[in-house]
Design an enzyme around this catalytic site. Structure first.
Site, PDB file in Angstrom:
ATOM      1  N   ASP A  66       2.817  11.021   0.568  1.00 42.93           N
ATOM      2  CA  ASP A  66       3.304   9.636   0.531  1.00 42.93           C
ATOM      3  C   ASP A  66       4.224   9.366  -0.658  1.00 42.93           C
ATOM      4  O   ASP A  66       4.359  10.209  -1.554  1.00 42.93           O
ATOM      5  CB  ASP A  66       2.111   8.661   0.527  1.00 42.93           C
ATOM      6  CG  ASP A  66       1.020   9.049  -0.464  1.00 42.93           C
ATOM      7  OD1 ASP A  66       1.259   9.928  -1.309  1.00 42.93           O
ATOM      8  OD2 ASP A  66      -0.073   8.465  -0.390  1.00 42.93           O
ATOM      9  N   ASN A 134     -10.952   2.167  -0.972  1.00 41.55           N
ATOM     10  CA  ASN A 134     -11.253   1.468   0.293  1.00 41.55           C
ATOM     11  C   ASN A 134     -11.262   2.431   1.479  1.00 41.55           C
ATOM     12  O   ASN A 134     -11.205   2.008   2.624  1.00 41.55           O
ATOM     13  CB  ASN A 134     -10.235   0.342   0.531  1.00 41.55           C
ATOM     14  CG  ASN A 134      -8.805   0.858   0.636  1.00 41.55           C
ATOM     15  OD1 ASN A 134      -8.572   2.069   0.591  1.00 41.55           O
ATOM     16  ND2 ASN A 134      -7.849  -0.045   0.777  1.00 41.55           N
ATOM     17  N   HIS A 136      -8.960   4.785   2.086  1.00 40.19           N
ATOM     18  CA  HIS A 136      -7.658   5.229   2.604  1.00 40.19           C
ATOM     19  C   HIS A 136      -7.398   6.702   2.287  1.00 40.19           C
ATOM     20  O   HIS A 136      -7.924   7.258   1.336  1.00 40.19           O
ATOM     21  CB  HIS A 136      -6.511   4.317   2.148  1.00 40.19           C
ATOM     22  CG  HIS A 136      -6.086   4.414   0.729  1.00 40.19           C
ATOM     23  ND1 HIS A 136      -5.963   3.316  -0.091  1.00 40.19           N
ATOM     24  CD2 HIS A 136      -5.706   5.474  -0.024  1.00 40.19           C
ATOM     25  CE1 HIS A 136      -5.535   3.699  -1.274  1.00 40.19           C
ATOM     26  NE2 HIS A 136      -5.373   5.001  -1.261  1.00 40.19           N
ATOM     27  N   GLU A 141      -3.977   2.607   5.089  1.00 40.47           N
ATOM     28  CA  GLU A 141      -4.935   1.581   4.690  1.00 40.47           C
ATOM     29  C   GLU A 141      -5.882   1.257   5.851  1.00 40.47           C
ATOM     30  O   GLU A 141      -5.579   1.560   7.013  1.00 40.47           O
ATOM     31  CB  GLU A 141      -4.171   0.320   4.271  1.00 40.47           C
ATOM     32  CG  GLU A 141      -3.291   0.513   3.041  1.00 40.47           C
ATOM     33  CD  GLU A 141      -4.065   0.505   1.720  1.00 40.47           C
ATOM     34  OE1 GLU A 141      -5.244   0.915   1.694  1.00 40.47           O
ATOM     35  OE2 GLU A 141      -3.468   0.087   0.715  1.00 40.47           O
TER      36      GLU A 141
HETATM   37  C1  GLP Z   1      -3.266   6.580  -4.008  1.00 40.30           C
HETATM   38  C2  GLP Z   1      -2.709   7.719  -3.171  1.00 40.30           C
HETATM   39  C3  GLP Z   1      -3.790   8.477  -2.470  1.00 40.30           C
HETATM   40  C4  GLP Z   1      -4.891   8.823  -3.454  1.00 40.30           C
HETATM   41  C5  GLP Z   1      -5.500   7.543  -3.977  1.00 40.30           C
HETATM   42  C6  GLP Z   1      -6.637   7.793  -4.955  1.00 40.30           C
HETATM   43  O1  GLP Z   1      -3.437   5.413  -3.315  1.00 40.30           O
HETATM   44  N1  GLP Z   1      -1.758   7.267  -2.195  1.00 40.30           N
HETATM   45  O2  GLP Z   1      -3.241   9.648  -1.889  1.00 40.30           O
HETATM   46  O3  GLP Z   1      -5.858   9.609  -2.838  1.00 40.30           O
HETATM   47  O4  GLP Z   1      -4.488   6.844  -4.653  1.00 40.30           O
HETATM   48  O5  GLP Z   1      -6.140   7.890  -6.254  1.00 40.30           O
HETATM   49  P1  GLP Z   1      -6.901   8.546  -7.439  1.00 40.30           P
HETATM   50  O6  GLP Z   1      -6.954   9.997  -7.141  1.00 40.30           O
HETATM   51  O7  GLP Z   1      -6.075   8.264  -8.656  1.00 40.30           O
HETATM   52  O8  GLP Z   1      -8.238   7.924  -7.484  1.00 40.30           O
END
Ligand code: GLP
Length: 239
Positions: A66, A134, A136, A141
């Site tokens: 992404d 959440n 995702h 989402e």
């Molecule tokens: C973002 C990314 C996700 C990731 C999530 C969790 O929203 N788009 O791919 O898994 O954050 O982030 P973190 O690893 O910093 O908790």
């Protein structure tokens, strides 16, 4: 999907082993990569293995999950920038075979071309996923239909707040992102999900043991035949 509960450090080492084994068996493997704080330990391990001559990405191809809409690749919070800094600049993966969705061109054609490029490369061999608080995955989402390929999403308030720590203020967090869809992710041959910390406990329990529903995007992984989950004790607290 039985999670392997280990420390984040141990998970990084063991996850890196999966990459070493894959790239030994298939040097031209297609890697689906992720951003966020979760994969940082794994990326550090991959860099260490590369420096030790234990792993090479010279024939591999990568596709990131992404990217924020409207952030240029030079923006220090763009996912392209993150990947360059934490992985690409430190390994031998050729620039020409690195793919990150564009945050600047999110036309239907560009989004469709991303999925087509994945297919043309032979499909993703190993897709790495973190987990949003959440539930995702990528930036899919809650409520996102499972059938979607790469598309643009409006980020939820929760996600923007969760990610605001990386920006000067909440106002600066982009409102939209381009993300591989659940369909894109589910096409990967093998999926590796990492989740660390108490903030992921609700989402991880819902994903692994709750009903399969678009309300918890990661729950779709229950339908995939080959998923490995590494989590720490804190993330496993509600399992
Ligand atoms: C973002 C990314 C996700 C990731 C999530 C969790 O929203 N788009 O791919 O898994 O954050 O982030 P973190 O690893 O910093 O908790």
């Amino acid at each position: 999907m039985k999670p392997i509960v280990v420390s984040a450090e141990e998970a990084a080492v063991r996850a890196a082993e999966l990459y070493r084994a894959l790239l030994r068996r298939k040097p031209d493997a297609v890697l689906g990569l992720a951003t966020g704080s979760t994969p940082l330990g794994l990326y550090a391990q991959l860099v260490a293995l590369y420096r030790a001559g234990e792993i090479s990405f010279a024939q591999a191809t990568s596709f990131n999950l992404d990217e924020y809409v409207d952030l240029p690749p030079t923006h220090d919070q763009s996912y392209r920038y993150f990947m360059e800094k934490n992985l690409f600049s430190q390994i031998d993966l050729p620039q020409a075979r690195i793919h990150v969705p564009s945050g600047l061109d999110v036309s239907e054609a560009a989004l469709a071309a991303y999925d087509e490029a994945i297919e043309a490369a032979g499909g993703i061999d190993l897709q790495l996923l973190g987990l949003g608080g959440n539930g995702h995955i990528g930036f899919n989402e809650p409520g996102t239909p499972f059938a979607l390929g790469t598309h643009v999403v409006a980020l939820t308030e929760r996600t923007r707040r969760d990610n605001a720590r990386f920006f000067a203020s909440l106002d600066e967090v982009p409102t939209h992102a381009a993300t591989m869809g659940v369909r894109t992710v589910m096409h990967a041959r093998v999926i590796l999900l990492l989740a660390f910390g108490r903030a992921k406990a609700e989402a991880l329990a819902a994903a692994l043991t709750g009903p399969v529903t678009p309300d918890v995007p990661a729950s779709v992984l229950q339908l995939h035949p080959d998923v490995t989950v590494f989590c720490d004790k804190e993330a496993a607290a509600l399992l």
